[in-house]
Structures are given as C-alpha cells and as structure tokens.
Design a protein around this motif. Structure first.
Motif, PDB file in Angstrom:
ATOM      1  N   THR A  77       0.884  -1.079   0.126  1.00 50.82           N
ATOM      2  CA  THR A  77      -0.004   0.297  -0.093  1.00 50.82           C
ATOM      3  C   THR A  77       1.039   1.199   0.060  1.00 50.82           C
ATOM      4  O   THR A  77       2.196   1.021   0.194  1.00 50.82           O
ATOM      5  CB  THR A  77      -0.924   0.281   1.257  1.00 50.82           C
ATOM      6  N   CYS A  78       0.377   2.302  -0.128  1.00 51.05           N
ATOM      7  CA  CYS A  78       1.259   3.567  -0.416  1.00 51.05           C
ATOM      8  C   CYS A  78       1.085   4.694   1.015  1.00 51.05           C
ATOM      9  O   CYS A  78       0.869   5.856   0.720  1.00 51.05           O
ATOM     10  CB  CYS A  78       0.922   4.180  -1.556  1.00 51.05           C
ATOM     11  N   ASP A  79       1.080   3.836   2.021  1.00 51.37           N
ATOM     12  CA  ASP A  79       0.925   4.766   3.282  1.00 51.37           C
ATOM     13  C   ASP A  79       2.487   5.515   3.419  1.00 51.37           C
ATOM     14  O   ASP A  79       3.398   4.721   3.486  1.00 51.37           O
ATOM     15  CB  ASP A  79       0.675   3.828   4.533  1.00 51.37           C
ATOM     16  N   PRO A  80       2.298   6.515   3.605  1.00 49.11           N
ATOM     17  CA  PRO A  80       3.362   7.651   3.703  1.00 49.11           C
ATOM     18  C   PRO A  80       4.453   7.057   4.967  1.00 49.11           C
ATOM     19  O   PRO A  80       5.392   7.284   4.894  1.00 49.11           O
ATOM     20  CB  PRO A  80       3.232   8.954   3.687  1.00 49.11           C
ATOM     21  N   ALA A  92       6.684   2.056  -4.427  1.00 49.20           N
ATOM     22  CA  ALA A  92       5.583   2.767  -3.264  1.00 49.20           C
ATOM     23  C   ALA A  92       5.739   4.380  -3.547  1.00 49.20           C
ATOM     24  O   ALA A  92       4.546   4.986  -3.655  1.00 49.20           O
ATOM     25  CB  ALA A  92       5.896   2.297  -1.942  1.00 49.20           C
ATOM     26  N   ARG A  96       2.444   6.278  -4.826  1.00 53.21           N
ATOM     27  CA  ARG A  96       1.884   7.469  -3.921  1.00 53.21           C
ATOM     28  C   ARG A  96       1.833   8.779  -4.645  1.00 53.21           C
ATOM     29  O   ARG A  96       0.892   9.454  -4.435  1.00 53.21           O
ATOM     30  CB  ARG A  96       2.869   7.606  -2.488  1.00 53.21           C
ATOM     31  N   LEU A  99      -0.926   8.502  -7.037  1.00 51.84           N
ATOM     32  CA  LEU A  99      -2.360   8.846  -6.228  1.00 51.84           C
ATOM     33  C   LEU A  99      -2.526   9.993  -5.971  1.00 51.84           C
ATOM     34  O   LEU A  99      -3.776  10.907  -5.887  1.00 51.84           O
ATOM     35  CB  LEU A  99      -2.419   7.790  -5.053  1.00 51.84           C
ATOM     36  N   ARG A 100      -1.578  10.912  -5.488  1.00 51.48           N
ATOM     37  CA  ARG A 100      -1.636  12.170  -4.914  1.00 51.48           C
ATOM     38  C   ARG A 100      -2.151  13.169  -6.462  1.00 51.48           C
ATOM     39  O   ARG A 100      -3.118  13.994  -6.288  1.00 51.48           O
ATOM     40  CB  ARG A 100      -0.151  12.769  -4.747  1.00 51.48           C
ATOM     41  N   ASP A 105      -7.010   8.680  -1.950  1.00 48.32           N
ATOM     42  CA  ASP A 105      -6.331   8.664  -0.594  1.00 48.32           C
ATOM     43  C   ASP A 105      -5.271   7.520  -0.972  1.00 48.32           C
ATOM     44  O   ASP A 105      -5.325   6.422  -1.616  1.00 48.32           O
ATOM     45  CB  ASP A 105      -7.269   7.974   0.418  1.00 48.32           C
ATOM     46  N   HIS A 106      -3.776   7.757  -0.174  1.00 45.67           N
ATOM     47  CA  HIS A 106      -2.871   6.946  -0.503  1.00 45.67           C
ATOM     48  C   HIS A 106      -2.973   5.677   0.072  1.00 45.67           C
ATOM     49  O   HIS A 106      -2.401   4.648  -0.257  1.00 45.67           O
ATOM     50  CB  HIS A 106      -1.818   7.647   0.264  1.00 45.67           C
ATOM     51  N   ASP A 107      -3.983   5.208   1.131  1.00 45.92           N
ATOM     52  CA  ASP A 107      -4.119   3.965   1.599  1.00 45.92           C
ATOM     53  C   ASP A 107      -5.223   3.353   0.997  1.00 45.92           C
ATOM     54  O   ASP A 107      -5.539   2.363   1.631  1.00 45.92           O
ATOM     55  CB  ASP A 107      -3.908   4.236   3.327  1.00 45.92           C
TER      56      ASP A 107
END
Ligand code: PMV
Length: 333
Positions: A77-80, A92, A96, A99-100, A105-107
């Motif tokens: 996932t792309c959770d910072p 990742a 991310r 997605l931005r 949402d990144h997650d």
C-alpha cells in the motif's frame, strides 16, 4: 481527496513494464551526457492494483499467475508512514505520487507485482516495478497516462532510491525500442543491426547508490581529468550510436569494450565483471562491458547470432550465475 468509489472504473487494474540494459553511457548520464539503452522485452513485470478494502471477486483473481513470477512478488500500500525498504520502496513512492496527482487517498489502493527481472542487477528492476505499478493504478482508476507523466512518476521513485537518477532507466523500461537518452528526453533509435546480446549475471548484487558515489569521486570533481574523462565518454557514446544506426556490430562492440575500460577506470567494475568481459571477448564477442551501475550486477556481450551459444558457454565457464541471450535483429528493425 476525491472519493475512491466515485472514480472507480475497473475491479482491478493491470500494468506491465520490461527490463532494460544500458549499452553505453551509465554514470556519465548522471552528468547530463547521452546514454544508449535497450528494452529487454523478455524480462517483465506485471502489476495488479485494487482498492484496498475489496477482496478479489471469484474467478477474477489475476493475482494467481503473477505470484508464480521468478524473482519477486510483493504487495504494497502507499501509506507514507510505511517504511518498506529495498526494491519495494521506489515503486511505492511512485505510486503514492500518482495517487496524489489523481487526488486519491494513499491508503485506499493496494498493488501487487510479480517480476522476472532480477533485482539489483542493473536491469531496471525497480524502475520497471514502479512503471508497471503506476500503470496498474491508472488502469484501475480509469486515468489516461501519457508516457511523459509515467516517466516523471517513475523518476520520483528512482530519485529516492539513489538520489541522482539520470532518468535513463525510467525512460527505457517503458520504451518499445532502443533509446538515445539525453537531457531528460528519450529519442527512439532506428537500427538494422543484426546481432545477439548475451547478458550474464555476475552473481553479486550491485549497489547503485554506492556506485554513483564512487563514480562521483572521479567525475564530480572539478579537476581537468574529470572533464577529459567525460569528453572521452561522450565521444565513445557518439561513435556507438553511429555504429548502431548503421548496423555495424563490430564497431559497436569496440565502443562497448572501450566504455567498459572507462567504467573500470571509474572504479565501478569488479574482478568478477572484468573476468566475464575477458571471457566473452576470448569467445569471439564483438565487445563486452558491465551494464548498469556496477559494483556487481550484470555484464553484456555483443556477438554474431551464430556465436551466441559459444559466448554464453564461455561466460558460464567463467563463473556467470546465469545468462540470457537476446536476438537484437527482431525488434531493432
Ligand atoms: O544499475 P541501474 O540500473 O540502477 O543503473 C544506473 C545507471 C546510472 O547511470 C549509474 C545511474 C543513472 O541514474 O543513470
């Protein structure tokens, strides 16, 4: 952030990218000089993206075939805050950033990738992972993705991985043909070369960040010999593209071997890579060199197609962990 369900257009998104090999110009590309690189369509990455909360619908589990891939499978996932490391990290970051850009949402998105490109071998593994993953996310969201945008997103990940990425990897893992990469732009090269390329894995992982530092000690200095070395490298690259465009395998091979000597001088070759290069030349290759950042990783040899088996056998005898033979004629025309 836009609601994910409002933008959803597919149950899963899929994306693909391939490996690359640099024929000449690694390291000097970091200093703005041109490089020549070729796609490796036989080494591939497939990615599947889906919204994180959803489980795959019955009968549509495209995960199954990619989980059999040889070198790497991973899901991220792309959770910072997720401090995943190594080969997953750059991809990742790229996802991310994508997605931005699309205000998602990144997650909320999860990506799975399967790769047949050996990691840390200078064959574009991390750039191809990032490209395939971003393409899969774009496909999932129904977003169109121009090559230039994809290049920039992949570059985000590469910059994190080694700080001074020239962009040659990011450009070549999405290119259908050989490229002349200069000043951030990939120009397609048209060539009628009829030859074979034998790639060999030295069996030792390379370290791009470290190798770029080693080369910087020489090329990044303000001394006159640094300028002289860069000028020599640029001249080799110019001669190499002329030979490639003219389909002159022997002349191209000479330039490749010269570029290996240059990389050796920079300090990014190893005894194993030098041994493999010598073995390929003794077996009749037109030329041979390390490919990618060095300090391990792979080398490549250019040879007549009917001599490829002999070169490959000589490389195996000299300690190559694995070899791949790529007929160049098929896709260079
Ligand atoms: O080893 P790789 O595939 O990461 O190639 C790096 C090539 C360098 O020229 C050393 C760095 C770059 O970004 O161009």
């Amino acid at each position: 952030m836009t609601s994910t369900s409002a933008r959803q257009s597919c149950v899963v998104g899929t994306g693909h990218a391939h490996g690359k090999a640099t024929l000449v110009g690694e390291h000097t590309a970091v200093y703005g000089l041109p490089a020549i690189a070729i796609p490796l369509p036989g080494l591939t990455v497939d990615a599947v993206a889906r919204f994180a909360a959803e489980s795959p619908p019955p009968g549509r589990n495209t995960m199954r075939h990619i989980l059999d891939r040889e070198y790497l499978t991973c899901r991220f996932t792309c959770d910072p805050d997720d401090s995943t490391t190594g080969v997953q990290f750059g991809p990742a970051i790229a996802v991310r950033a994508a997605l931005r850009r699309w205000m998602i949402d990144h997650d909320s998105v999860e990506v799975s990738v399967g790769s047949s490109i050996p990691p840390a071998r200078g064959l574009g593994s991390s750039a191809a992972l990032a490209a395939a993953a971003v393409r899969a996310v774009a496909n999932l969201l129904g977003e169109s993705l121009e090559d230039r945008v994809l290049f920039e997103l992949v570059q985000c990940g590469k910059q994190v991985a080694h700080g001074r990425a020239s962009g040659v990897d990011a450009a070549t893992v999405i290119a259908p043909e050989p490229v002349w990469f200069e000043a951030d732009i990939a120009h397609p090269i048209v060539s009628g070369l009829d030859a074979a390329l034998v790639l060999a894995d030295s069996g030792v992982g390379g370290n791009t960040r470290q190798a770029v530092e080693v080369a910087r000690n020489v090329l990044g200095s303000r001394r006159a010999d640094a300028r002289g070395l860069l000028a020599k490298a640029a001249a080799i690259t110019e001669c190499a593209v002329t030979a490639l465009e003219a389909g002159q395998a022997a002349a191209l091979g000479c330039q490749m071997t010269e570029f290996h000597a240059f990389l050796h001088k920079l300090g990014v070759s190893t005894a194993r890579l030098d041994r493999l290069v010598s073995a390929a030349l003794r077996a009749g290759a037109h030329g041979a060199k390390l490919t990618g950042a060095g300090l391990g990783g792979c080398m490549l040899a250019l040879t007549e197609p009917d001599n490829a088996a002999a070169v490959s056998a000589a490389l195996a005898d000299a300690g190559a962990q694995r070899t791949w033979t790529l007929p160049l004629g098929g896709w260079l025309r």
